[in-house]
Design a protein around this motif. Structure first.
Motif, PDB file in Angstrom:
ATOM      1  N   HIS A   7       0.836  -1.203   0.000  1.00  0.00           N
ATOM      2  CA  HIS A   7       0.000   0.000   0.000  1.00  0.00           C
ATOM      3  C   HIS A   7       0.866   1.247   0.000  1.00  0.00           C
ATOM      4  CE1 HIS A   7      -4.254  -0.564   0.117  1.00  0.00           C
ATOM      5  NE2 HIS A   7      -4.143  -1.603   0.900  1.00  0.00           N
ATOM      6  N   VAL A  10       2.686   1.709  -3.336  1.00  0.00           N
ATOM      7  CA  VAL A  10       1.807   2.217  -4.394  1.00  0.00           C
ATOM      8  C   VAL A  10       1.506   3.691  -4.151  1.00  0.00           C
ATOM      9  CG1 VAL A  10      -0.493   2.038  -5.382  1.00  0.00           C
ATOM     10  CG2 VAL A  10       0.816  -0.011  -4.951  1.00  0.00           C
ATOM     11  N   LEU A  13       4.308   5.603  -5.586  1.00  0.00           N
ATOM     12  CA  LEU A  13       4.184   5.716  -7.043  1.00  0.00           C
ATOM     13  C   LEU A  13       3.186   6.808  -7.400  1.00  0.00           C
ATOM     14  CD1 LEU A  13       3.934   2.293  -8.880  1.00  0.00           C
ATOM     15  CD2 LEU A  13       5.536   4.128  -9.234  1.00  0.00           C
ATOM     16  N   PHE A  14       2.076   6.825  -6.663  1.00  0.00           N
ATOM     17  CA  PHE A  14       1.019   7.801  -6.908  1.00  0.00           C
ATOM     18  C   PHE A  14       1.540   9.223  -6.683  1.00  0.00           C
ATOM     19  CE2 PHE A  14      -2.911  10.051  -5.705  1.00  0.00           C
ATOM     20  CZ  PHE A  14      -3.666   9.751  -6.821  1.00  0.00           C
ATOM     21  N   LEU A  17       3.651  10.389  -9.611  1.00  0.00           N
ATOM     22  CA  LEU A  17       2.841  10.872 -10.739  1.00  0.00           C
ATOM     23  C   LEU A  17       2.306  12.266 -10.461  1.00  0.00           C
ATOM     24  CD1 LEU A  17       0.660   7.940 -12.025  1.00  0.00           C
ATOM     25  CD2 LEU A  17       2.509   9.115 -13.158  1.00  0.00           C
ATOM     26  N   GLY A  21       2.717  15.870 -12.453  1.00  0.00           N
ATOM     27  CA  GLY A  21       1.549  16.485 -13.072  1.00  0.00           C
ATOM     28  C   GLY A  21       1.168  17.841 -12.526  1.00  0.00           C
ATOM     29  N   TYR A  94       3.481  18.844 -18.891  1.00  0.00           N
ATOM     30  CA  TYR A  94       3.177  17.979 -17.757  1.00  0.00           C
ATOM     31  C   TYR A  94       2.694  16.612 -18.226  1.00  0.00           C
ATOM     32  CZ  TYR A  94       3.493  22.268 -15.088  1.00  0.00           C
ATOM     33  OH  TYR A  94       3.947  23.422 -14.531  1.00  0.00           O
ATOM     34  N   SER A  95       1.900  16.606 -19.308  1.00  0.00           N
ATOM     35  CA  SER A  95       1.387  15.330 -19.813  1.00  0.00           C
ATOM     36  C   SER A  95       2.522  14.448 -20.316  1.00  0.00           C
ATOM     37  CB  SER A  95       0.380  15.569 -20.937  1.00  0.00           C
ATOM     38  OG  SER A  95      -0.580  16.497 -20.533  1.00  0.00           O
ATOM     39  N   MET A  98       4.362  13.010 -17.399  1.00  0.00           N
ATOM     40  CA  MET A  98       3.647  11.880 -16.794  1.00  0.00           C
ATOM     41  C   MET A  98       3.779  10.641 -17.662  1.00  0.00           C
ATOM     42  SD  MET A  98       0.169  13.111 -14.963  1.00  0.00           S
ATOM     43  CE  MET A  98      -0.318  14.391 -16.053  1.00  0.00           C
ATOM     44  N   GLY A 101       7.080   9.211 -17.145  1.00  0.00           N
ATOM     45  CA  GLY A 101       7.117   8.563 -15.837  1.00  0.00           C
ATOM     46  C   GLY A 101       6.529   7.164 -15.887  1.00  0.00           C
ATOM     47  N   VAL A 102       5.351   7.045 -16.539  1.00  0.00           N
ATOM     48  CA  VAL A 102       4.697   5.736 -16.646  1.00  0.00           C
ATOM     49  C   VAL A 102       5.568   4.782 -17.466  1.00  0.00           C
ATOM     50  CG1 VAL A 102       2.741   4.510 -17.612  1.00  0.00           C
ATOM     51  CG2 VAL A 102       2.382   6.613 -16.359  1.00  0.00           C
ATOM     52  N   THR A 105       8.381   3.584 -15.410  1.00  0.00           N
ATOM     53  CA  THR A 105       7.939   2.622 -14.403  1.00  0.00           C
ATOM     54  C   THR A 105       7.767   1.243 -15.027  1.00  0.00           C
ATOM     55  OG1 THR A 105       6.773   4.432 -13.371  1.00  0.00           O
ATOM     56  CG2 THR A 105       6.251   2.238 -12.589  1.00  0.00           C
ATOM     57  N   GLY A 106       7.181   1.230 -16.241  1.00  0.00           N
ATOM     58  CA  GLY A 106       7.051  -0.040 -16.961  1.00  0.00           C
ATOM     59  C   GLY A 106       8.411  -0.672 -17.176  1.00  0.00           C
ATOM     60  N   PHE A 109       9.734  -2.120 -13.976  1.00  0.00           N
ATOM     61  CA  PHE A 109       9.111  -3.411 -13.669  1.00  0.00           C
ATOM     62  C   PHE A 109       9.747  -4.527 -14.493  1.00  0.00           C
ATOM     63  CE2 PHE A 109       5.401  -1.149 -11.842  1.00  0.00           C
ATOM     64  CZ  PHE A 109       5.367  -1.843 -10.653  1.00  0.00           C
ATOM     65  N   LEU A 125       7.563  -4.901  -5.215  1.00  0.00           N
ATOM     66  CA  LEU A 125       7.412  -3.528  -5.698  1.00  0.00           C
ATOM     67  C   LEU A 125       8.593  -2.634  -5.330  1.00  0.00           C
ATOM     68  CD1 LEU A 125       3.665  -2.845  -4.901  1.00  0.00           C
ATOM     69  CD2 LEU A 125       4.695  -3.399  -7.080  1.00  0.00           C
TER      70      LEU A 125
ATOM     71  N   GLU B 173      -4.425  -2.587  -3.104  1.00  0.00           N
ATOM     72  CA  GLU B 173      -3.951  -1.264  -3.532  1.00  0.00           C
ATOM     73  C   GLU B 173      -4.330  -0.988  -4.991  1.00  0.00           C
ATOM     74  OE1 GLU B 173      -1.942  -3.654  -2.387  1.00  0.00           O
ATOM     75  OE2 GLU B 173      -0.999  -4.358  -4.219  1.00  0.00           O
ATOM     76  N   PHE B 288      -4.982  12.711 -18.903  1.00  0.00           N
ATOM     77  CA  PHE B 288      -3.712  11.995 -19.046  1.00  0.00           C
ATOM     78  C   PHE B 288      -3.256  11.452 -17.697  1.00  0.00           C
ATOM     79  CE2 PHE B 288      -2.689  14.421 -23.061  1.00  0.00           C
ATOM     80  CZ  PHE B 288      -2.770  13.302 -23.845  1.00  0.00           C
ATOM     81  N   MET B 296      -0.622   2.483 -14.369  1.00  0.00           N
ATOM     82  CA  MET B 296       0.098   1.976 -13.194  1.00  0.00           C
ATOM     83  C   MET B 296      -0.626   0.761 -12.617  1.00  0.00           C
ATOM     84  SD  MET B 296       2.752   3.611 -12.214  1.00  0.00           S
ATOM     85  CE  MET B 296       3.594   5.143 -12.453  1.00  0.00           C
ATOM     86  N   LEU B 299       0.079  -2.136 -14.712  1.00  0.00           N
ATOM     87  CA  LEU B 299       1.472  -2.589 -14.559  1.00  0.00           C
ATOM     88  C   LEU B 299       1.655  -3.377 -13.269  1.00  0.00           C
ATOM     89  CD1 LEU B 299       3.688   0.428 -15.632  1.00  0.00           C
ATOM     90  CD2 LEU B 299       3.617  -1.833 -16.631  1.00  0.00           C
TER      91      LEU B 299
END
Lengths: 215, 303
Positions: A7, A10, A13-14, A17, A21, A94-95, A98, A101-102, A105-106, A109, A125, B173, B288, B296, B299
């Motif tokens: 939790h 995550v 991560l949130f 982002l 943004g 900003y877009s 983001m 960033g995603v 992150t991929g 992973f 994680l 989560e 976006f 996320m 993923l």
């Protein structure tokens, strides 16, 4: 226990982002503060299984106080001194930030699935989140125009490194950890003073102006 | 059909306009006003249904088809979405795609009807609606597919009746992230506050209301009713997630479902009271961002 850890990760991560943004420095500082508090709680959670020693409490407690309370306070002070509220338009939108960033992150992973680690981390994680937090910090330092936003990026970058060392349970001496925190504290203090002076000399803290100072 | 299956459907058809009252009363309460009477949406509908319709000579059948298709598509969607933890009358694997696109079809009809009028003002609204719906469509699908992935099946009834209970245990989560995504999608799809102001008319920044300006009488009643049902459906997608966490079935589940539905309505009202509408250029950024969160969530499950 394990779900509590994921939790928190995550949540990190949130916040990453969110940092990419948002255009408001006030919001950014609050998010970084939240990130610091989450990071400060992590050592307690991770060392819960093998007993909490006084040195763990001391280091984690100090980290929590510095990252969650002192740094935001210093940043807010610098913000007021420099009189900035809104970040200048970053070099990439900003877009796009983001999206990058995603994307990273991929990649993190994917990297985690192929990277042999000496010690298996507590949660799958840990490594991806640590890597993408570092990347987000780097991205903030590179793309943001105002000195204060770049300082924020520096802290986020450091947060990522800290998460990596905590998550992999790299045993550090209490002294080393205190040294790192002191370094960070002094760095932030100096950056705060620098932001103030840049503002006083040039009426703004947009660092693009500094490149035209040569000669 | 057993009563417990029939009850949520009837509730959706009868009580959807009441949900608008919940939002309006919440906003009024925050602002210190008394607000419109609880039954005002029904009175509006009755008044509009009693009126005759006036059609401009420049319009064609497209204009008349808009509200009818809009309402029909939403009614189809009502039969797909499971409510109160009870499987929907119509369910098959992949019906979440049907849910997304049947609503898109209704929107297309509304957009065409708005263009058919020939007014530049409505065409502007239509263009905005088309742009934002095109942006939000992948986000909605990404959210629903992630939900299917975490619940272990791609039928809405499967997801909301049992699937998500497993999902909550396995990765809470991710489900929380998806609930956030679906909430923002709810606000965008229903043209609620941070994206569009549902209370204003004739303002240059609005999106949905501008498209239906030339509709009147029963046509407008159809549009209003379809809007209320659509809001109801998106709220059900959220409430369903919460119900799955509690894992109660049968009539106690129905009670909790009713409370949850009102609660989400109140939350929408609170968001609308607390936030100002975003500038038009900032809306894609919000979409976006929501899409990034949905990615996320996807993923996190592939790991």
């Amino acid at each position: 226990m394990d779900s509590m850890l994921s939790h928190l990760l995550v949540l990190l991560l949130f916040t990453d982002l969110l940092l990419l943004g948002t255009s408001r420095i006030r919001v950014s500082i609050r998010v970084v503060a939240a990130q610091g508090i989450v990071l400060g709680l992590l050592p307690f959670l991770l060392h819960f299984s093998d007993g909490i020693s006084p040195s763990v409490i001391a280091a984690a407690g100090l980290g929590l106080a510095l990252r969650g309370v002192v740094f935001p306070w210093l940043l807010f002070r610098a913000m007021r001194a420099a009189g900035v509220g809104l970040a200048a338009t970053p070099t990439i939108s900003y877009s796009t930030a983001m999206f990058l960033g995603v994307l990273f992150t991929g990649y993190a992973f994917w990297l985690w699935s192929r990277l042999p680690l000496p010690v298996p981390p507590e949660s799958p994680l840990v490594l991806p989140v640590a890597l993408s937090t570092q990347f987000v910090g780097l991205l903030l330092v590179i793309t943001r125009r105002k000195a204060l936003s770049q300082v924020l990026g520096y802290i986020v970058l450091e947060n990522g490194i800290f998460l990596l060392s905590v998550g992999l349970k790299i045993k550090e001496d209490l002294l080393v950890e205190l040294g790192i925190l002191l370094d960070l504290f002094v760095a932030l203090f100096i950056m705060g003073i620098l932001v103030y002076h840049i503002r006083r000399e040039f009426d703004r803290i947009d660092v693009d102006q500094l490149t035209s100072l040569r000669g | 059909m057993s009563p417990i299956q029939l009850f949520p459907l009837l509730a959706a058809l009868l009580l959807a306009p009441l949900l608008r009252s919940v939002i309006n009363r919440t906003k009024a309460w925050i602002a210190g006003r008394r607000g419109p009477p609880w039954l005002q949406p029904y009175r509006d509908l009755r008044k509009l249904l009693g009126k005759g319709a006036v059609y401009s000579q420049t319009t064609t059948w497209l204009f008349r088809a808009g509200p009818v298709v809009g309402l029909a598509t939403v009614l189809v969607a009502v039969t797909i979405v499971p409510m109160a933890g009870v499987a929907a009358p119509l369910h098959f694997s992949g019906d979440l795609v049907l849910f997304a696109y049947v609503l898109a079809l209704g929107r297309l009809a509304t957009i065409l009807a708005a263009l058919d009028v020939g007014s530049s003002f409505e065409a502007m609204g239509a263009s905005r609606e088309a742009a934002y719906s095109a942006l939000v469509e992948p986000v909605l699908l990404l959210g629903l597919v992630s939900l299917g992935l975490v619940a272990g099946g791609y039928s809405l009834s499967l997801i909301y009746c049992g699937g998500l209970a497993v999902g909550w245990e396995r990765s809470p989560e991710v489900v929380t992230l998806l609930a956030f995504v679906l909430f923002v999608v709810l606000l965008i799809e229903n043209a609620r506050m941070p994206i569009d102001d549902p209370t204003t008319h004739l303002e240059l920044t609005m999106i949905h209301e501008v498209m239906v300006l030339d509709h009147g009488g029963p046509d407008l009643a159809f549009i209003e009713y379809a809007q209320a049902l659509k809001l109801w459906l998106f709220i059900q997608l959220l409430v369903g997630i919460a119900i799955s966490a509690l894992a109660v079935t049968g009539w106690p589940g129905v009670v909790i479902w009713a409370i949850g539905t009102v609660a989400v309505g109140v939350v929408v009202g609170l968001v609308e009271s607390a936030m100002a509408r975003l500038r038009l250029v900032q809306i894609p950024q919000l979409i976006f961002g929501t899409g990034a969160v949905a990615t996320m969530a996807l993923l996190l499950q592939i790991v």
